[in-house]
Design a protein around this motif. Sequence first.
Motif, PDB file in Angstrom:
ATOM      1  N   LYS A 131      23.453 -17.543  -9.862  1.00 32.15           N
ATOM      2  CA  LYS A 131      22.733 -16.587  -9.025  1.00 32.15           C
ATOM      3  C   LYS A 131      21.243 -16.647  -9.374  1.00 32.15           C
ATOM      4  O   LYS A 131      20.876 -16.983 -10.507  1.00 32.15           O
ATOM      5  CB  LYS A 131      23.212 -15.168  -9.322  1.00 32.15           C
ATOM      6  N   VAL A 133      19.078 -14.559 -10.258  1.00 35.32           N
ATOM      7  CA  VAL A 133      18.599 -13.838 -11.444  1.00 35.32           C
ATOM      8  C   VAL A 133      18.789 -14.671 -12.716  1.00 35.32           C
ATOM      9  O   VAL A 133      18.006 -14.566 -13.662  1.00 35.32           O
ATOM     10  CB  VAL A 133      19.285 -12.443 -11.545  1.00 35.32           C
ATOM     11  N   TYR A 134      19.806 -15.542 -12.715  1.00 31.84           N
ATOM     12  CA  TYR A 134      20.031 -16.416 -13.870  1.00 31.84           C
ATOM     13  C   TYR A 134      19.291 -17.759 -13.699  1.00 31.84           C
ATOM     14  O   TYR A 134      18.887 -18.367 -14.695  1.00 31.84           O
ATOM     15  CB  TYR A 134      21.527 -16.660 -14.079  1.00 31.84           C
ATOM     16  N   ASP A 137      16.096 -17.436 -15.322  1.00 36.70           N
ATOM     17  CA  ASP A 137      16.126 -17.674 -16.780  1.00 36.70           C
ATOM     18  C   ASP A 137      15.947 -19.156 -17.093  1.00 36.70           C
ATOM     19  O   ASP A 137      15.185 -19.527 -17.983  1.00 36.70           O
ATOM     20  CB  ASP A 137      17.490 -17.255 -17.353  1.00 36.70           C
ATOM     21  N   ARG A 149       8.166 -15.578 -22.585  1.00 33.17           N
ATOM     22  CA  ARG A 149       9.340 -15.129 -21.833  1.00 33.17           C
ATOM     23  C   ARG A 149       9.623 -13.649 -21.991  1.00 33.17           C
ATOM     24  O   ARG A 149       9.939 -12.951 -21.029  1.00 33.17           O
ATOM     25  CB  ARG A 149      10.578 -15.955 -22.235  1.00 33.17           C
ATOM     26  N   ALA A 154      11.153 -10.584 -14.844  1.00 30.86           N
ATOM     27  CA  ALA A 154      12.544 -11.041 -14.715  1.00 30.86           C
ATOM     28  C   ALA A 154      12.564 -12.353 -13.929  1.00 30.86           C
ATOM     29  O   ALA A 154      13.244 -13.309 -14.301  1.00 30.86           O
ATOM     30  CB  ALA A 154      13.383  -9.976 -14.016  1.00 30.86           C
TER      31      ALA A 154
ATOM     32  N   GLU B  81      22.459  -6.878 -12.524  1.00 38.53           N
ATOM     33  CA  GLU B  81      21.760  -8.016 -11.914  1.00 38.53           C
ATOM     34  C   GLU B  81      20.720  -7.518 -10.915  1.00 38.53           C
ATOM     35  O   GLU B  81      19.627  -8.069 -10.808  1.00 38.53           O
ATOM     36  CB  GLU B  81      22.765  -8.944 -11.225  1.00 38.53           C
ATOM     37  N   ASN B 100      17.155 -12.775 -18.900  1.00 37.55           N
ATOM     38  CA  ASN B 100      17.864 -11.877 -17.993  1.00 37.55           C
ATOM     39  C   ASN B 100      19.340 -11.820 -18.355  1.00 37.55           C
ATOM     40  O   ASN B 100      19.938 -10.748 -18.415  1.00 37.55           O
ATOM     41  CB  ASN B 100      17.730 -12.356 -16.550  1.00 37.55           C
ATOM     42  N   GLY B 101      19.920 -12.993 -18.581  1.00 40.33           N
ATOM     43  CA  GLY B 101      21.356 -13.077 -18.861  1.00 40.33           C
ATOM     44  C   GLY B 101      21.731 -12.299 -20.113  1.00 40.33           C
ATOM     45  O   GLY B 101      22.753 -11.610 -20.140  1.00 40.33           O
ATOM     46  N   GLU B 102      20.905 -12.375 -21.130  1.00 40.77           N
ATOM     47  CA  GLU B 102      21.186 -11.655 -22.383  1.00 40.77           C
ATOM     48  C   GLU B 102      21.086 -10.145 -22.167  1.00 40.77           C
ATOM     49  O   GLU B 102      21.900  -9.371 -22.671  1.00 40.77           O
ATOM     50  CB  GLU B 102      20.182 -12.080 -23.463  1.00 40.77           C
ATOM     51  N   ILE B 103      20.076  -9.742 -21.416  1.00 36.97           N
ATOM     52  CA  ILE B 103      19.849  -8.312 -21.195  1.00 36.97           C
ATOM     53  C   ILE B 103      20.957  -7.729 -20.320  1.00 36.97           C
ATOM     54  O   ILE B 103      21.471  -6.645 -20.574  1.00 36.97           O
ATOM     55  CB  ILE B 103      18.451  -8.100 -20.567  1.00 36.97           C
ATOM     56  N   ILE B 104      21.346  -8.494 -19.299  1.00 33.90           N
ATOM     57  CA  ILE B 104      22.421  -8.039 -18.405  1.00 33.90           C
ATOM     58  C   ILE B 104      23.727  -7.894 -19.186  1.00 33.90           C
ATOM     59  O   ILE B 104      24.440  -6.894 -19.069  1.00 33.90           O
ATOM     60  CB  ILE B 104      22.572  -9.022 -17.226  1.00 33.90           C
TER      61      ILE B 104
END
Lengths: 411, 465
Positions: A131, A133-134, A137, A149, A154, B81, B100-104
Motif C-alpha cells: 500500500k 503508506v508502506y 517507507d 526519516r 509520513a 494507515e 510508517n510500518g513500525e509506527i502503525i
Amino acid sequence: MGRLRKRIFFGAGCNTVCFGAGRPEFHPTKPMPSFETYLRESAQGTLTQISNPDFDEGIMANFMAGRFLKQGNLPGFLPMMVPGLAGKSCMRVEGACGSGGLALAAAAKSILADMADSVFVAGFEVQNILKAVYVADVLAGAGYFNGERKQGHAYFFPGIFSDRAGAYADRYGKDAARKAMAAWYQQAILNARKNPKAQEYRNASPDLLALGMTPPEAGKFVSHLNLYDCSKVSDGASSLVVASEEGARKLGLRPRDMIELTGFQGVEGDITKPPVDATVLENTGRAGAAALEMAGISAGQVGVLELHDCFSITGMLALEALGFAPAGGATRMVLEGHTAPDGNLPTNLSGGLCGFGHPVGATGVRQMVDLLEQLTGKAPNQVQSGKDHGMMVSMGGNDKTVTALVVKRTA
Amino acid sequence: MAKAEWEERMRAVAVLGAAGKMGSGIAWVVLKAMADLDGRGNGVPGSGQFDLVLIDSRSDAAPAFKRLREYLRGQLLKAAEKSIGKLREWAQDRPDLIENGEIIQAYVDGAMSILRCESDPAGAKGARLVFEAVFENLELKRDLYARLKGLCAPDTVFLSNTSSIPISLLDRSVGLDGRILGFHFYNPPAVQKLVEMISASQTRPETIALGRELGKVFGKIIVPSNDMAGFIGNGHFIRELLFAFTKYRELRALHGDAEALVLVNRATQDFLIRPMGVFQLLDYVGLDVFSMILEVMRKHALPEAAGDALFADADLDAWLAAGVRGGQLGSGEQQDGLFRYELNKIAGVMDPASLASGKGITYVTLAGTDLFGKAVDSLGPLPAGHSPWSAMAKDPNKQAKLAGYLDALKRAPGLGARLGREFLDHSHTVGEALVRTGVAASAGDVSKVLMNGFFHLHGPADWTP
C-alpha cells in the motif's frame, strides 16, 4: 571533459505498460503480474528488434527490489531475460530514482573503455505489492535514513518536494506556482492520453486544470502539493541496447533506427546534507551543463526534453536548473505552453513521471527509450522538431544522484 | 490540569454483548477512542493506563472472541494507515519508531494490549463506563443491570444501546439513580455517524453532559430523543414497516404474493431514492430483532401517536413462525429472509403462497420483474429528475435536484409513484406525531435521524402531503 572518444548508440528500446492505479486492469486486491513478467516482456520487445542478440555485457537498474520483492542479486535475472548474457559480465546499479540514468552511463563507460561493444540495459520496479503508506517507507530510502526519516513526513518524498514547492512559491509567487503546477499536470495527462503504455492513458477527467488547482491540504497530505502534483506508485520495466558502431553492426541494428550519445555526465550530491537553496536543483544543473558542454551544443539546440518530474514542481525546477528558463521563469514557460507538444521545447511527450508513471528503477531507461522513439520518428505522440538533439535528466533522491545525457538523430 | 470527567472515565471501560453485531462495532468505536487517547498522551497506545474489557456470555464465546479480535485488529490497522501523519506526530519522542510500518504496527499492537475478553459480566467490575449491547429484551437487560449495580462503583455510568426499551424502565426497576443513558448506535457503528441519545426525566444532567462529550470523542452526531419506546429511529421505522405490510396486502390480489413483496420493496427503494427498500431493510435488521422491538413498542409506546394502534402484524408472525429470519452474520454476510441473497445482493424473493401451503420457505425469481436492478414493469416509469440513490447522494447539487424530483413525483403516473407518495405521506404523518408527542424535539431531528441513521436523502419535513 572533451568529446566522446568513440561513437555510442542507443537502439531497440522497449517499455512495458506502466501498471498501477489509473490503469483499468489494475485492482489493488487482485493478482498482478510478477516482476519476471515485466522483465521478460521488455527483453522480448528489445530482442525482436535485433537480428543477432549477442551482447558483451548486461546492466540492470533497480532501486528497492530487496524490500519490495525480497529479491537481491539482480544481475542474475539478466541471463533470464537475454539467454546470450549467460557467461557474460553483468551488474546491477542503484541510485534510487536515478538508477536508470546510472545504468545508461555505466554502459557507455564500458564501451568507451573498450570493455564491451554491446550492452543490454534494463530497468524495473514493482511496487504495487505494498500500500502507498508502506511504499513511502521504502522510497524514503532514497533520502538519508538516519538523518532525515524520523523527522520527515509520513509520505517522505512528497514532504521533501512540498518543502521545495513552498520555498518556490514564497520566492516567486504562490498563484503563479500553483497555476504552473496545474498546467504541468494537465500537460502530463494530455501527453499520456496519446501513449497506450502510460499509466494515465485512460485518464478521462474532463477538467484537468481544475484538478491541478486543488488546494493542498496539509492535514490530509502535504502542505504545498496536491495528489495531482505527484507521480503515482507504478510497476514496469524498460530495456534497450547501448552499442558502439561495431557492436550495432554485429547486433544488426541500422543507424536510422538508433540515436547517438553525444554527451553525458553523472553528478553526486552529499546525501547527508540538505540543499543549499530549496528552489534550486543544484546537481541537476551541474550534470546538465556538463553534458551539454560535452555534446558541444547550447540548451537552445535541444529539440525534445525528458525530465524527471516525480512531482510537478520538480519538472519546473529542472527547467530552471538546466537553463531552459531563468530562476523563477519556469512558471511562465509552462503556462505559455513552451513545453507542450507544439511548443518550442516539447517536454515529456510520453507523459513523464506524472503521466506515464514512475516504475522507479526503470524510469531513466524509459526516458531514453522515449527519446529514441521521438528522434527516430516512431513515438506514439510524435512531434516534428527541426532540431536534432534530445536531452534527458535522471535524478535520484532529493537532487542527489543525477545523470544527464544528450543524444542526437543519426538520420 | 485535571482531566475532564469523560477522559478519566475512558481509562476503564466495559462493553457487554461485545461479540454481537452491534457490540463488536461499539467495541471498535470505544477501542479506537481509547487507543487514540493513549497514543496522544504516551506516544503510542499500550501505556498500561487504559483498560477495555469486552464481555460476552454466549456459549460459543471462544471462537466469537477470536473473530472479534481479528475484526478489531483489522480495523485498527486500517485506521492507523489512514491517520499515519497524526501517529507520526504522537510518536516523535520514540527514537525506535521511525518508519510508517513500525509506527502503525506499534499502534495496532499497543491498542490490542488495551483490551481483554471475558465471558462473565463480573469482568465489568472496575469499569467507570459500561456500554451495554445485549439482546433487545427487557428482562435480560434488567437482570444484567441488577448484577452490574452490585459489582460496579456507585458512580459508574451505563450506556445502553437499546433501540426501543424505555430507559426510565431500566433505571427505575434496577435503581440506577439517573446514571443510565440510552446511547443507540446505528448499524454498523463503525460506519454510521448517528447516535440517538435517550434520557428520561430522572436522568442526571451530568450523565447527559457526559453522553454529549462521548459523542464528540467518538466523532458521532448525537440526536437527543425522549424516552418513548422506539425513540425516533424505530418510532419511524417500525411504523413504516407496518404500513408496508398493509401495502403488501393491498397489492397481493392483483400481483400475487411474491411480486407484491418485490413491488413494495422496489417502490420504496427506487421512487423514494433510498439505499434499499423497506423489506430489504427488514432483512438487514432481522425479522426476529424487528419482532422484539415491536413487542416492546406494543407494551410501551403510545399507540395513538400515529393512529397505528396495534404494533403487530399477522403476516410477520406467520413468517417468523415458519423460520424466516434474515439478519447478518458477524462477517456482515446478509442471511436469507424475505429475500434470498447472493453476495449481499437480492437474488430471489420468498414465495408467501408456498409458505402458506405448508411447502416451507421457497424463493423464486419472477419473470418480467427484476428483483434488484433495472425496471419493474408494474411500477411504471420513474418520475423526471430521478437518479439512483448512490448517484444522488454524491451529487453536489443534491438539494435542488431532490426538490425537483419530489415535485415531479407529486404528479407522476403509475403504481410506483403512487406508492412513493403514500409512503411519503405516511412518513410525514409519523414525523409530525413524533414531534407532537415529544419524542423528537423538532422535525429537523427526525430528518437528522433518517438521513444519518437510515441514509435517506430527504426527511419528512421535505414533503408536504
